[in-house]
Design an enzyme around this catalytic site. Structure first.
Site, PDB file in Angstrom:
ATOM      1  N   PRO A   1       0.809  -1.213   0.000  1.00  0.00           N
ATOM      2  CA  PRO A   1       0.000   0.000   0.000  1.00  0.00           C
ATOM      3  C   PRO A   1       0.844   1.266   0.000  1.00  0.00           C
ATOM      4  O   PRO A   1       1.756   1.401   0.803  1.00  0.00           O
ATOM      5  CB  PRO A   1      -0.776  -0.124   1.318  1.00  0.00           C
ATOM      6  CG  PRO A   1       0.102  -0.941   2.195  1.00  0.00           C
ATOM      7  CD  PRO A   1       0.824  -1.897   1.299  1.00  0.00           C
TER       8      PRO A   1
ATOM      9  N   TRP B   1       4.969  -0.494  10.291  1.00  0.00           N
ATOM     10  CA  TRP B   1       5.395  -1.585   9.401  1.00  0.00           C
ATOM     11  C   TRP B   1       4.643  -2.867   9.710  1.00  0.00           C
ATOM     12  O   TRP B   1       4.447  -3.708   8.849  1.00  0.00           O
ATOM     13  CB  TRP B   1       6.904  -1.827   9.533  1.00  0.00           C
ATOM     14  CG  TRP B   1       7.691  -0.786   8.812  1.00  0.00           C
ATOM     15  CD1 TRP B   1       8.504   0.150   9.347  1.00  0.00           C
ATOM     16  CD2 TRP B   1       7.691  -0.552   7.402  1.00  0.00           C
ATOM     17  NE1 TRP B   1       9.026   0.951   8.365  1.00  0.00           N
ATOM     18  CE2 TRP B   1       8.552   0.534   7.162  1.00  0.00           C
ATOM     19  CE3 TRP B   1       7.060  -1.164   6.316  1.00  0.00           C
ATOM     20  CZ2 TRP B   1       8.796   1.022   5.881  1.00  0.00           C
ATOM     21  CZ3 TRP B   1       7.299  -0.672   5.047  1.00  0.00           C
ATOM     22  CH2 TRP B   1       8.163   0.408   4.839  1.00  0.00           C
TER      23      TRP B   1
END
Length: 1096
Positions: A46, A568
RNA sequence: UCCGAUGUAACUCAAUUGGUUAGAGUGCUCGCCUGAUACGCGGGUGGUUAGUGGUUCGAGUCCACUCAUCGGGACCA
């Protein structure tokens, strides 16, 4: 009718095709027409819509797009769910910058609620721009139903994953040394430390302290530090295993006491000058840096000193475990200092690590809450236990003081014979980018994932992943896994996934929530136990979640750990969270895990590539992806990094609008392997447009020009291959070879090879050879079966090429496919992207044919080369060329393409000469490949002998296929394959060679040849005049040429030829030309010529 | 400073995995073509394969070191 165009306009094609795709839902169809049972799984990494898309995104997404398109054409169902990365520091920072606030203001001048609301608004700021670039570059991804990382569903899945880790006992709270800004009261990310201006040159008081070795009279370790304030926290010293140390007998410069000090031999000269056996204390001055010494009394390796104990330097606090020993650390160097490093585990990352390895404790004290804390508090002050310096700031935080605490510590050490030396030291030191105050390395509480404990398994799993390039997988990623550290999940921020862990105040009990259902149950339980009226927060973000108080079984309240988790972890959770697994879509998830393919930039190696891998390995004991392409950086054309500051960043919208998406994509993929850094040069795109798309467009234009005239719509049955011309079969053979190569290259994730092969085919084979040589077939003669064969051949090549190029150049390919197919209706698909990738027709591949056409091309080239050197124009016919034949099959091969060659080079005949004719000079060379292995060291002598063989020897070898080579008593039987024999020269002829091929040209020009050449030039000039005068192709003309002896013979002997070629009804000579044109002919002949439309 | 990648013609890239004359395209230059394409075709020019050393009969290719560029990490004494 095929559509005809004035010129190639790629941006225009982009627009039309985009409209077509959208109107006809081509993307959806390309997915839906394939079966679920044959899926090819792709994960979209993304992007964050908080920043604008750049040209490097076009690069990365081209790679993603093309392999998905390829596999879709191979019959697989390729669903491509888009996604948005919405959390994280960059978003928070941009919001803070916009609002003009700092982190401290959050919760004060702005509520956490408002702040997060603002982040949520900001996060999709450039979504429209992203959608636009996605569309314009032709990236097919489902943006209608993207996953968005800030939704409750997404967060719930992330929580579930964390819960799994927790259940596997892979989550723990511990502390680590992190950059911390006492002035801002916050930890800093490495990203913040890398901001420009973070490192500043400052002057500190440095000290070389003396650590007295236990059980000795006066032996000391010397250790250098630029942060004397860490000395009270010292618990060890570190040495290099292989560094050589010396024990030096010398006087202390301050106390004049006699002592033995230990330091690295390499560093001796930095602190000592000469040895003087009769040195007196008075000769040692405090102000001199290097001082004389008495003698070196011992020398040893660092490894010999390991484990030695010393007395605590500044005994304010006693550690709870044995400490104060000499350790070995691989980070110790002799670049500066003494080769011995002072270790304060609370204030250095290396220190912490090495101390942990040796089980040396950090120096800690208990605060009022009974928590262990270091000797410096979070404001940057010494704690009370450090009596002499209690309350003093260890760095410059704006306090007013006579001397820095470092200086006072040095003074104290000096008086106690614990200081060897001190000086001011200029070095670069990190500063907090917001407060501009020094950063401390400080132990902070954090939640960790025990990634290190799983590293072996991760390493094993990684071996099954196909990395492109493989070096990234084995090297960069593999090495990273080998040295894996625990994953620090904690971020003390606001806009992100909250850590779903609740703890009692004393930290003895905790709960990790794995779902909303579980949270609801726990809330109910807490409400009952505590008499509260809490309900499920509508939004799982802070601050609402922070208000939730849970309870232990025995009724103790638990509050949430305030940390957020590393973003993350968000993106690494996408394989599961994009489907809200396991709460929904279980089946869908299982079908879509792991991914067949992902792609991102190399900078994601330790980012997304790692987090995907780590989570999959730890939670599912699986890889997350089977194939991964990591692309390099996009730099400017001079190899510099693109940046706004340098003003060299390419604007993606502008590039696409100017050159079109396909030229841009094709350029990026074909120029160099995607994992190399790309020196992005607009001229390169222009070249691709001109040379590749331009050529393909022209080939199409040529085709339609005549196909429309003849009405070719591919209505006839295919002319069987064996009834087509040699050259047709050749190009079809080449085409099928190409299909195989391109298919294999795409399947192997090697786009660059695929695009280059397609380019070679289109430019060299199809356009410059097939079409050029076949031109006459298209415009001369009737609509015969030979002509139809030519149309069919060219049509087939063009449509096949559209399919081969479609993954990389989706617009042009679809445009060209549509133009061809809509006229013939040969295929049912309305878009090239709905077709199947071509398959190889092995029966159409004729390697011998490909070989002899290659001969034809090379022989033609050689003849042209000789013409060039002899300055004989191609229009001048020549009598013959000679070709020494290499072997029987060679002659046969060439004979088949003889006519092509002769026409191409305008020579009347091709003669072969055999070995025995004796008129050629040959050259013999050893075949190193076969001989090298057999002869080994004797190769050198063999080369000598073989190079010395004469013409007769060569002839003998060719006849007998045997040569007995004797070297130094050994004899070897060599056959023809052990040699390379080429014709070097044909005395008396003009010769050219190319590898084993040799061609000789008869350059004598007889009168007849000269006349013919002149005739052809006349034809050429007349044709020019016809064109200048805009005559129709079918107009008949009357020609009158000025009387000139240079053209007499040509007109006399080739008049009919000239007339037929130019459609001239009459060709006359005259001394008086009216309304003529001046022309020039070879031999500097100038004359007048009249070309008029014939009246009859 | 550590780790990794890269370094071949003026530029962008090849080189069958170690085989002897290192190839294409672009540029430059000379010429040609004028019934698809001057956005074309052909000929030519252009190299100490970053450097040094090593292994080998043989190195652009393998090894070591150095240099340069890029990226990632560390910045701690």
């Amino acid at each position: 009718m095929y559509r005809e165009f004035k010129q190639l306009n790629l941006p225009e094609i982009d627009k039309n095709i985009l409209d077509f795709w959208e109107k006809e839902n081509i993307f959806e169809k390309s997915v839906d027409q394939r079966d679920v049972s044959n899926s090819y799984v792709f994960y979209e990494g993304p992007p964050s819509a908080n920043g604008k898309p750049g040209i490097h995104h076009v690069m990365a997404r081209t790679i993603k797009d093309l392999f998905c398109r390829f596999h879709a054409m191979k019959g697989q169902r390729v669903e491509r769910k888009g996604g948005w990365d919405t959390h994280g520091l960059p978003i928070e920072l941009s919001v803070e910058k916009e609002l003009g606030i700092t982190k401290e203001d959050i919760g004060k001048s702005i509520s956490v609620d408002e702040y997060n609301q603002k982040c949520k608004e900001t996060v999709m700021r450039y979504k429209d721009m992203w959608d636009d670039i996605t569309r314009k570059m032709g990236y097919w991804v489902d943006l209608e139903n993207p996953y968005i990382t800030y939704t409750n569903e997404y967060i719930e899945s992330v929580w579930w994953l964390l819960g799994q880790l927790y259940k596997k006992d892979l989550l723990y709270k511990g502390f680590t040394i992190q950059p911390y800004s006492p002035a801002a009261g916050t930890g800093l990310s490495s990203h913040e430390l890398n901001m420009p201006g973070a490192y500043q040159e400052i002057t500190d008081v440095s000290a070389v302290a003396q650590f007295k070795i236990k059980g000795t009279e006066n032996d000391y370790f010397l250790a250098w530090t630029t942060t004397p304030w860490t000395l009270p926290s010292n618990t060890a010293v570190a040495l290099g295993k292989n560094i050589t140390y010396v024990k030096v007998k010398a006087f202390n410069r301050y106390t004049k006491e006699l002592s033995h000090v230990i330091l690295a031999k390499d560093r001796l000269s930095a602190y000592f000058t000469e040895a003087k056996a009769d040195l007196t204390p008075d000769e040692v001055k405090a102000s001199n840096k290097p001082i004389p010494y008495i003698e070196i009394v011992a020398e040893m390796k660092g490894s010999e000193l390991e484990g030695m104990e010393y007395e605590q330097l500044m005994p304010y606090v006693t550690p709870d475990k044995p400490a104060f020993r000499a350790l070995l650390g691989d980070f110790v160097s002799t670049e500066d200092g003494t080769g011995i490093v002072h270790i304060a585990p609370t204030f250095g990352a290396d220190d912490f690590k090495v101390a942990q390895k040796y089980d040396i404790p950090p120096l800690m004290v208990k605060d009022e809450l009974d928590n262990a804390v270091p000797l410096v508090n979070k404001q940057g002050q010494f704690v009370d236990e450090v009596t002499d310096f209690a309350g003093r700031y260890v760095k410059d935080y704006g306090q007013k003081e006579e001397r820095s605490v470092d200086a006072d510590i040095v003074i104290k050490l000096k008086t106690e014979n614990q200081l060897f030396h001190s000086e001011r030291y200029l070095h670069s030191y990190p500063h907090c980018w917001r407060t501009d105050r020094p950063v401390l390395y400080y132990p902070l509480d954090s939640w960790f994932v025990k990634a290190a404990s799983m590293k072996d398994r991760m390493f094993e799993l990684n071996k099954t992943i196909n990395w492109q390039p493989s070096s990234t997988g084995e090297g960069r990623f593999g090495k990273w896994l080998e040295n894996l550290q625990d994953w620090n999940l904690s971020r003390s921020r606001y806009w992100g996934v909250p850590l779903p862990i609740w703890r009692t105040e004393d930290g003895t009990q905790e709960i990790c929530i794995s779902s909303m259902e579980e949270l609801q149950a726990e809330i109910s339980k807490a409400n009952a136990a505590l008499g509260k009226d809490q309900s499920m927060p509508k939004d799982l973000h802070r601050p609402y979640i922070d208000d939730v108080v849970l309870v232990t079984d025995d009724g103790v309240p638990m509050i949430r750990e305030l940390d957020l988790i590393d973003v993350w972890f968000d993106s690494g959770s996408m394989p599961y969270a994009q489907w809200h697994y396991p709460f929904e879509n279980k089946e869908k998830f299982e079908r879509n895990f792991p991914a067949d393919f992902i792609a991102e930039g190399v900078d994601q190696t330790r980012g997304w590539f790692y987090t995907l891998h780590a989570i999959a390995a730890m939670v599912f004991d699986s890889v997350a992806y089977k194939n991964v392409v990591s692309n390099g950086l996009v730099q400017d054309k001079n190899g510099r990094k693109m940046s706004k500051r340098l003003g060299n960043a390419a604007e993606p919208f502008e590039t696409l609008a100017t050159y079109g998406a396909d030229a841009t994509r094709w350029y990026m993929m074909s120029n160099s392997d995607p994992w190399e850094n790309l020196k992005f040069d607009l001229e390169g795109i222009e070249e691709v447009r001109r040379r590749f798309f331009g050529t393909l467009y022209n080939t199409y234009s040529f085709f339609v020009l005549y196909a429309n005239i003849d009405g070719f719509k591919y209505e006839q049955a295919d002319v069987p291959l064996d009834q087509r011309q040699e050259i047709d079969r050749w190009i079809i053979s080449q085409l099928n070879t190409l299909i195989g190569e391109v298919d294999a290259a795409y399947a192997d994730y090697d786009v660059t090879l695929a695009t280059r092969r397609v380019m070679t085919f289109v430019n060299d084979h199809l356009s410059n050879w097939y079409v050029r040589l076949c031109r006459r077939r298209f415009w001369k003669g009737d609509y015969s079966s030979d002509k139809i064969a030519a149309y069919q051949t060219l049509y087939h090549c063009l449509t096949t090429v559209t399919k081969l190029m479609a993954p990389v150049a989706p617009f042009f390919a679809d445009w060209l496919y549509g133009n061809l197919n809509s006229a013939t209706q040969k295929e049912a698909s309305i878009s090239v992207h709905l077709t199947d990738f071509p398959t190889v027709d092995e029966s159409a591949i004729d390697k011998a044919l490909e070989e002899r056409m290659d001969y034809a091309q090379r022989i033609s080239s050689l003849v042209l080369s000789i013409r060039k050197t002899e300055k004989i124009r191609v229009r001048q016919p020549l009598k013959r060329a000679l070709l020494p034949i290499l072997d029987a099959s060679f002659q046969q091969q060439v004979e088949e393409v003889k006519d092509l060659i002769l026409a191409e080079v305008n020579v009347k005949d091709l003669e072969y000469i055999t070995d025995t004719s004796g008129i050629v000079t040959k050259k013999i060379k050893p075949n190193f490949r076969t001989l090298g292995r057999r002869l080994g060291k004797q190769m050198k002598d063999a080369v000598q002998i073989i190079n010395g063989l004469g013409q007769e020897d060569i002839q003998q070898i060719e006849q007998d296929n045997l040569y007995q080579l004797s070297i130094n008593g050994d004899t070897f039987d060599l056959t023809l394959e052990d040699f390379e024999i080429i014709t070097e020269d044909i005395p008396g002829w003009q010769v050219a060679n190319d590898g084993p091929l040799t061609v000789a040209l008869d350059v004598t020009i007889t009168e007849a040849l000269e006349a013919e050449g002149m005739a052809r030039d006349l034809v050429n000039r007349i044709q020019n005049i016809r064109k200048d005068k805009n005559f129709e192709v079918t107009d008949k003309i009357a020609v009158t040429v000025e009387q000139h002896e240079a053209v007499n013979a040509a007109i006399a002997q080739f008049g009919d030829y000239i007339k037929s070629e130019t459609l001239a009804l009459s060709l006359e000579m005259s001394t008086d030309i009216e309304q003529g044109e001046a022309i020039e002919l070879p031999g500097e002949v100038k004359l007048q010529i009249s070309v008029q439309k014939a009246t009859s």
